[in-house]
Design a protein around this motif. Structure first.
Motif, mmCIF file in Angstrom:
data_model
loop_
_atom_site.group_PDB
_atom_site.id
_atom_site.type_symbol
_atom_site.label_atom_id
_atom_site.label_comp_id
_atom_site.label_asym_id
_atom_site.label_seq_id
_atom_site.Cartn_x
_atom_site.Cartn_y
_atom_site.Cartn_z
ATOM 1 N N MET A 176 0.844 -1.185 0.000
ATOM 2 C CA MET A 176 0.000 0.000 0.000
ATOM 3 C C MET A 176 0.881 1.236 0.000
ATOM 4 O O MET A 176 1.637 1.481 0.943
ATOM 5 C CB MET A 176 -0.921 0.025 1.226
ATOM 6 N N MET A 177 0.808 1.982 -1.093
ATOM 7 C CA MET A 177 1.562 3.226 -1.186
ATOM 8 C C MET A 177 0.757 4.336 -0.525
ATOM 9 O O MET A 177 -0.454 4.447 -0.741
ATOM 10 C CB MET A 177 1.811 3.564 -2.653
ATOM 11 N N PRO A 178 1.401 5.158 0.303
ATOM 12 C CA PRO A 178 0.670 6.261 0.949
ATOM 13 C C PRO A 178 0.099 7.239 -0.072
ATOM 14 O O PRO A 178 0.685 7.459 -1.134
ATOM 15 C CB PRO A 178 1.744 6.940 1.810
ATOM 16 N N ARG A 179 -1.022 7.827 0.276
ATOM 17 C CA ARG A 179 -1.598 8.900 -0.544
ATOM 18 C C ARG A 179 -1.027 10.207 -0.014
ATOM 19 O O ARG A 179 -1.607 10.852 0.856
ATOM 20 C CB ARG A 179 -3.119 8.869 -0.459
ATOM 21 N N CYS A 222 10.311 7.629 0.313
ATOM 22 C CA CYS A 222 10.110 6.637 -0.744
ATOM 23 C C CYS A 222 11.190 5.564 -0.819
ATOM 24 O O CYS A 222 10.961 4.479 -1.394
ATOM 25 C CB CYS A 222 10.017 7.325 -2.107
ATOM 26 N N VAL A 223 12.370 5.871 -0.281
ATOM 27 C CA VAL A 223 13.502 4.952 -0.412
ATOM 28 C C VAL A 223 13.220 3.596 0.213
ATOM 29 O O VAL A 223 13.664 2.552 -0.295
ATOM 30 C CB VAL A 223 14.773 5.579 0.201
ATOM 31 N N ALA A 224 12.477 3.557 1.293
ATOM 32 C CA ALA A 224 12.229 2.302 2.004
ATOM 33 C C ALA A 224 11.606 1.246 1.096
ATOM 34 O O ALA A 224 11.877 0.045 1.244
ATOM 35 C CB ALA A 224 11.313 2.563 3.203
ATOM 36 N N CYS A 225 10.812 1.662 0.136
ATOM 37 C CA CYS A 225 10.184 0.705 -0.778
ATOM 38 C C CYS A 225 10.855 0.688 -2.154
ATOM 39 O O CYS A 225 11.134 -0.381 -2.699
ATOM 40 C CB CYS A 225 8.699 1.034 -0.953
ATOM 41 N N GLY A 232 13.253 0.107 -7.463
ATOM 42 C CA GLY A 232 12.162 -0.739 -7.020
ATOM 43 C C GLY A 232 12.604 -1.949 -6.226
ATOM 44 O O GLY A 232 13.798 -2.211 -6.061
ATOM 45 N N ASN A 233 11.611 -2.701 -5.728
ATOM 46 C CA ASN A 233 11.878 -3.887 -4.924
ATOM 47 C C ASN A 233 10.746 -4.883 -5.158
ATOM 48 O O ASN A 233 9.611 -4.671 -4.736
ATOM 49 C CB ASN A 233 11.955 -3.507 -3.437
ATOM 50 N N GLN A 234 11.055 -5.978 -5.852
ATOM 51 C CA GLN A 234 10.022 -6.950 -6.197
ATOM 52 C C GLN A 234 9.464 -7.671 -4.976
ATOM 53 O O GLN A 234 8.308 -8.101 -4.984
ATOM 54 C CB GLN A 234 10.577 -7.965 -7.198
#
Length: 293
Positions: A176-179, A222-225, A232-234
């Protein structure tokens, strides 16, 4: 009124009718035609007796007389499908009992599995991903080598089985990406700066002052994901932001929208709807489209 008349040339009587001085000869029909006509009458009567034919209203619904033979197209199709299923049963059992990675090493089984997967894809997946698996905006292209959740056979099998954000499946793929704008995490200017930074690292823009400010925000939020370089990170289902492949569009307004309001596409979990063997067939087919890892 009609006037009897005999044609002077042929000597045949006419029908007695005349139109613009044109008379019709009253020749008898050829015997072969008459006998054929009688044969069709006999055939139709026999058909009514032996085959389903005349519609009747029976027990509150319309149906047809079944005929002595009891034949029906629905029954014939059912028998054909049953024969096909019986023929497929043996190799479907083999697919179900064989590890998906080992199916590739069996040319005959692989050929059958891919053929079955193609049919399953057309029935179940093509409405969203396209008949050629080319995808559409919001629906991934399965022909390229860009995979949000991984493109190995096992990863594809898991995605098909459990879906993405499918609430009815406890093992569904989920992120879930934050809004960032909607939820007040960032203001409009900050979202715009992050957008400029993403445009820059994807080769669509320059590293302007706004983009540099966005880089700092990116490092915090954003770096954490997505990783330090945005690749990116699969494992987390975080897409690569540095290439030219965009699920929801790669122009500035689309990227801004994704950051501001986030995206939360849903894919159904096919486990339970399809058998394990059918899911393997689908995974093998998708893997062969050209982008499988």
């Amino acid at each position: 009124m009609s006037t009897p008349h005999k044609d002077e040339v042929t000597g045949v009587e006419t029908t007695g009718h005349e139109w613009d001085d044109i008379r019709e000869l009253n020749n008898p029909l050829p015997k072969w035609w008459v006998y054929t006509f009688y044969a069709t009458i006999v055939w139709s009567v026999a058909y009514f007796i032996f085959m389903p034919s005349w519609p009747v209203f029976w027990n509150g619904e319309w149906t047809a007389l079944e005929g002595v033979l009891g034949y029906s197209q629905r029954g014939a199709v059912t028998e054909e499908l049953a024969a096909i299923d019986e023929g497929r049963a043996e190799y479907m059992q083999s697919i179900a009992a064989t590890d998906i990675s080992k199916i590739q090493a069996n040319p005959e089984l692989m050929e059958l599995a891919v053929a079955g997967g193609k049919a399953l894809f057309g029935d179940n997946c093509a409405p969203c991903h396209g008949s050629g698996a080319q995808g559409f905006k919001g629906y991934p292209n399965l022909n390229d080598d860009n995979w949000i959740w991984g493109g190995t056979l096992e990863a594809i099998q898991t995605t098909i089985t459990h879906g993405i954000r499918w609430e009815q499946d406890d093992d569904t793929r989920f992120n879930m990406m934050p809004r960032f704008l909607t939820d007040g995490i960032l203001n409009r200017e900050e979202v715009g700066n992050v957008t400029d930074y993403v445009m820059a690292i994807s080769g669509q823009g320059e590293m302007t002052a706004g983009a540099e400010a966005g880089a700092e925000i990116f490092a915090q939020q954003c770096v954490a994901c997505h990783g330090e370089n945005g690749a990116g990170n699969q494992e987390l289902g975080a897409p690569n932001l540095t290439d030219a492949i965009w699920l929801y569009g790669g122009n500035r307004s689309d990227i801004y929208e994704s950051i501001a309001k986030a995206r939360a596409g849903v894919m159904p979990a096919w486990g339970g709807r399809l058998s394990d063997a059918e899911i393997k067939e689908l995974a093998l087919y998708v893997h062969t489209l050209g982008g499988g890892q």
